[in-house]
Design a protein around this motif. Sequence first.
Motif, mmCIF file in Angstrom:
data_model
loop_
_atom_site.group_PDB
_atom_site.id
_atom_site.type_symbol
_atom_site.label_atom_id
_atom_site.label_comp_id
_atom_site.label_asym_id
_atom_site.label_seq_id
_atom_site.Cartn_x
_atom_site.Cartn_y
_atom_site.Cartn_z
ATOM 1 N N VAL A 27 0.844 -1.203 0.000
ATOM 2 C CA VAL A 27 0.000 0.000 0.000
ATOM 3 C C VAL A 27 0.880 1.255 0.000
ATOM 4 C CG1 VAL A 27 -1.668 1.356 1.351
ATOM 5 C CG2 VAL A 27 -2.023 -1.112 1.040
ATOM 6 N N LEU A 28 1.886 1.244 0.874
ATOM 7 C CA LEU A 28 2.797 2.388 0.974
ATOM 8 C C LEU A 28 3.556 2.590 -0.343
ATOM 9 C CD1 LEU A 28 3.909 4.531 2.881
ATOM 10 C CD2 LEU A 28 5.569 2.877 3.718
ATOM 11 N N GLY A 29 4.048 1.497 -0.917
ATOM 12 C CA GLY A 29 4.789 1.564 -2.178
ATOM 13 C C GLY A 29 3.927 2.107 -3.309
ATOM 14 N N PHE A 30 2.679 1.666 -3.352
ATOM 15 C CA PHE A 30 1.732 2.118 -4.380
ATOM 16 C C PHE A 30 1.498 3.631 -4.273
ATOM 17 C CE2 PHE A 30 -2.793 3.120 -5.271
ATOM 18 C CZ PHE A 30 -2.847 2.827 -6.633
ATOM 19 N N ILE A 31 1.218 4.104 -3.051
ATOM 20 C CA ILE A 31 0.947 5.531 -2.847
ATOM 21 C C ILE A 31 2.169 6.372 -3.227
ATOM 22 C CG2 ILE A 31 0.389 7.311 -1.127
ATOM 23 C CD1 ILE A 31 -1.294 5.164 0.340
ATOM 24 N N ARG A 32 3.352 5.906 -2.823
ATOM 25 C CA ARG A 32 4.587 6.645 -3.136
ATOM 26 C C ARG A 32 4.843 6.692 -4.640
ATOM 27 N NH1 ARG A 32 8.192 4.540 1.850
ATOM 28 N NH2 ARG A 32 7.879 6.330 3.213
ATOM 29 N N ARG A 33 4.669 5.551 -5.314
ATOM 30 C CA ARG A 33 4.923 5.478 -6.761
ATOM 31 C C ARG A 33 3.962 6.381 -7.533
ATOM 32 N NH1 ARG A 33 2.511 2.689 -10.733
ATOM 33 N NH2 ARG A 33 1.371 1.236 -9.396
ATOM 34 N N VAL A 34 2.673 6.310 -7.199
ATOM 35 C CA VAL A 34 1.669 7.121 -7.900
ATOM 36 C C VAL A 34 1.909 8.616 -7.644
ATOM 37 C CG1 VAL A 34 -0.810 7.654 -8.026
ATOM 38 C CG2 VAL A 34 -0.051 5.277 -7.948
ATOM 39 N N SER A 35 2.270 8.952 -6.392
ATOM 40 C CA SER A 35 2.538 10.358 -6.043
ATOM 41 C C SER A 35 3.745 10.884 -6.808
ATOM 42 C CB SER A 35 2.778 10.491 -4.539
ATOM 43 O OG SER A 35 1.645 10.056 -3.827
ATOM 44 N N LYS A 36 4.776 10.035 -6.953
ATOM 45 C CA LYS A 36 5.999 10.411 -7.668
ATOM 46 C C LYS A 36 5.678 10.682 -9.131
ATOM 47 C CE LYS A 36 10.733 8.624 -7.228
ATOM 48 N NZ LYS A 36 11.369 7.365 -6.753
ATOM 49 N N ASN A 37 4.862 9.802 -9.740
ATOM 50 C CA ASN A 37 4.463 9.981 -11.138
ATOM 51 C C ASN A 37 3.694 11.277 -11.321
ATOM 52 O OD1 ASN A 37 5.651 7.589 -11.787
ATOM 53 N ND2 ASN A 37 3.756 6.407 -11.887
ATOM 54 N N LYS A 38 2.835 11.583 -10.322
ATOM 55 C CA LYS A 38 2.065 12.827 -10.372
ATOM 56 C C LYS A 38 3.030 14.021 -10.360
ATOM 57 C CE LYS A 38 -1.216 15.687 -7.861
ATOM 58 N NZ LYS A 38 -1.543 16.217 -6.541
ATOM 59 N N GLY A 39 4.018 13.960 -9.497
ATOM 60 C CA GLY A 39 5.024 15.023 -9.403
ATOM 61 C C GLY A 39 5.758 15.232 -10.718
ATOM 62 N N ARG A 40 6.115 14.121 -11.355
ATOM 63 C CA ARG A 40 6.803 14.181 -12.651
ATOM 64 C C ARG A 40 5.930 14.857 -13.707
ATOM 65 N NH1 ARG A 40 8.210 8.587 -12.443
ATOM 66 N NH2 ARG A 40 10.192 8.317 -11.391
ATOM 67 N N LYS A 41 4.651 14.442 -13.728
ATOM 68 C CA LYS A 41 3.712 15.007 -14.720
ATOM 69 C C LYS A 41 3.546 16.513 -14.504
ATOM 70 C CE LYS A 41 0.876 10.979 -15.693
ATOM 71 N NZ LYS A 41 0.205 10.174 -14.682
ATOM 72 N N GLU A 42 3.449 16.907 -13.224
ATOM 73 C CA GLU A 42 3.261 18.332 -12.927
ATOM 74 C C GLU A 42 4.485 19.139 -13.346
ATOM 75 O OE1 GLU A 42 2.196 18.284 -8.822
ATOM 76 O OE2 GLU A 42 0.101 17.862 -9.247
ATOM 77 N N LYS A 43 5.682 18.573 -13.095
ATOM 78 C CA LYS A 43 6.914 19.241 -13.483
ATOM 79 C C LYS A 43 6.950 19.426 -15.005
ATOM 80 C CE LYS A 43 10.705 18.488 -10.253
ATOM 81 N NZ LYS A 43 10.965 17.243 -9.545
ATOM 82 N N ALA A 44 6.578 18.385 -15.749
ATOM 83 C CA ALA A 44 6.599 18.434 -17.216
ATOM 84 C C ALA A 44 5.605 19.480 -17.706
ATOM 85 C CB ALA A 44 6.238 17.059 -17.773
ATOM 86 N N ALA A 45 4.418 19.515 -17.110
ATOM 87 C CA ALA A 45 3.394 20.483 -17.517
ATOM 88 C C ALA A 45 3.885 21.907 -17.238
ATOM 89 C CB ALA A 45 2.101 20.220 -16.767
ATOM 90 N N PHE A 46 4.578 22.074 -16.117
ATOM 91 C CA PHE A 46 5.096 23.385 -15.725
ATOM 92 C C PHE A 46 6.172 23.844 -16.714
ATOM 93 C CE2 PHE A 46 7.679 26.255 -13.002
ATOM 94 C CZ PHE A 46 6.659 27.118 -12.622
ATOM 95 N N ALA A 47 7.069 22.916 -17.069
ATOM 96 C CA ALA A 47 8.139 23.220 -18.012
ATOM 97 C C ALA A 47 7.553 23.592 -19.374
ATOM 98 C CB ALA A 47 9.070 22.021 -18.147
ATOM 99 N N PHE A 48 6.517 22.862 -19.791
ATOM 100 C CA PHE A 48 5.863 23.103 -21.065
ATOM 101 C C PHE A 48 5.245 24.507 -21.102
ATOM 102 C CE2 PHE A 48 2.181 22.710 -23.961
ATOM 103 C CZ PHE A 48 2.888 22.328 -25.120
ATOM 104 N N ARG A 49 4.629 24.896 -19.974
ATOM 105 C CA ARG A 49 4.003 26.239 -19.899
ATOM 106 C C ARG A 49 5.069 27.326 -20.024
ATOM 107 N NH1 ARG A 49 0.594 24.275 -15.839
ATOM 108 N NH2 ARG A 49 1.816 25.211 -14.186
ATOM 109 N N GLY A 50 6.270 27.013 -19.580
ATOM 110 C CA GLY A 50 7.331 28.013 -19.571
ATOM 111 C C GLY A 50 7.967 28.255 -20.933
ATOM 112 N N LEU A 51 7.617 27.450 -21.925
ATOM 113 C CA LEU A 51 8.234 27.598 -23.247
ATOM 114 C C LEU A 51 7.883 28.941 -23.907
ATOM 115 C CD1 LEU A 51 7.778 24.021 -24.778
ATOM 116 C CD2 LEU A 51 9.899 25.101 -24.044
#
Length: 261
Positions: free
Chosen positions: A237-261
């Motif tokens: 359960v802990l591993g699942f929550i951490r993995r999904v949260s990490k992926n969310k963080g990555r997606k948000e970073k990518a979206a943020f970088a894209f907006r900055g173009l």
Amino acid sequence: HSMGAHTAPFFFKGGKTGVLLIHGFTGTPWSMRELGLHLSSAGFTVMAPLLPGHGTIPPDLIGIRWEQWVESLMHARDRLAGQCDSIFAAGLSMGGALAYALAARSRLEGVISMAAPFRLERPGIRLLPLVLPFKRYWKKKKGAHLSDEGLQIAYDRYPLAGVMEFQKLLADMRPRLSEVTCPALILHAKGDPTVSFENAARIEAALGSGDKRRILLDDPCHIITHGADRHRLETEVLGFIRRVSKNKGRKEKAAFAFRGL
């Protein structure tokens, strides 16, 4: 009437990721306490409410409709959203079905079910509507409502009106599983004596999630949050929550970088 401090709802304040823990039919947050402590010590905010009609006396469950369980969890989710950026729901048995009901109706980062039914297969379950006018309760096996220490942690009987509502909840849940698109983790014990482990595969097949994982545990029990495999369950359960949260963080970073173009 209340069973005591050990069965009360609990809330552990932590970080910006919240986990809503949902107990099962006739049960109490006691079944979620060890998992709750584990997630809390990992830094998450944890909330385990008491479902309407539960934690007092069996007659209090009669007259409660399944929609009230879902509504109470929508409110709990909203309270959690006031403190957290992302929310996961994790439920045991009927609580797992309720977690999917919630995932189909509101925004969740991820959903976790433990020993959840796709449908109830108890012998005689189809006769319920016929029996209901004459019989109000199904007695549980002796001691099934007690903890190992002899504390009362659940009702000692199933109110049949409540079993009918449980049935209705599942009838509503089944077609909605395709609407659940957030990541999902399905945990079940191979020899579960209450809800057969085939239910896990049926849930997995029906889910609309692209990211879904089914894990079968070896210890043949139903309350897997307190079984011999509970440490493996906590780790998954802990591993699942951490993995999904990490992926969310990555997606948000990518979206943020894209907006900055």
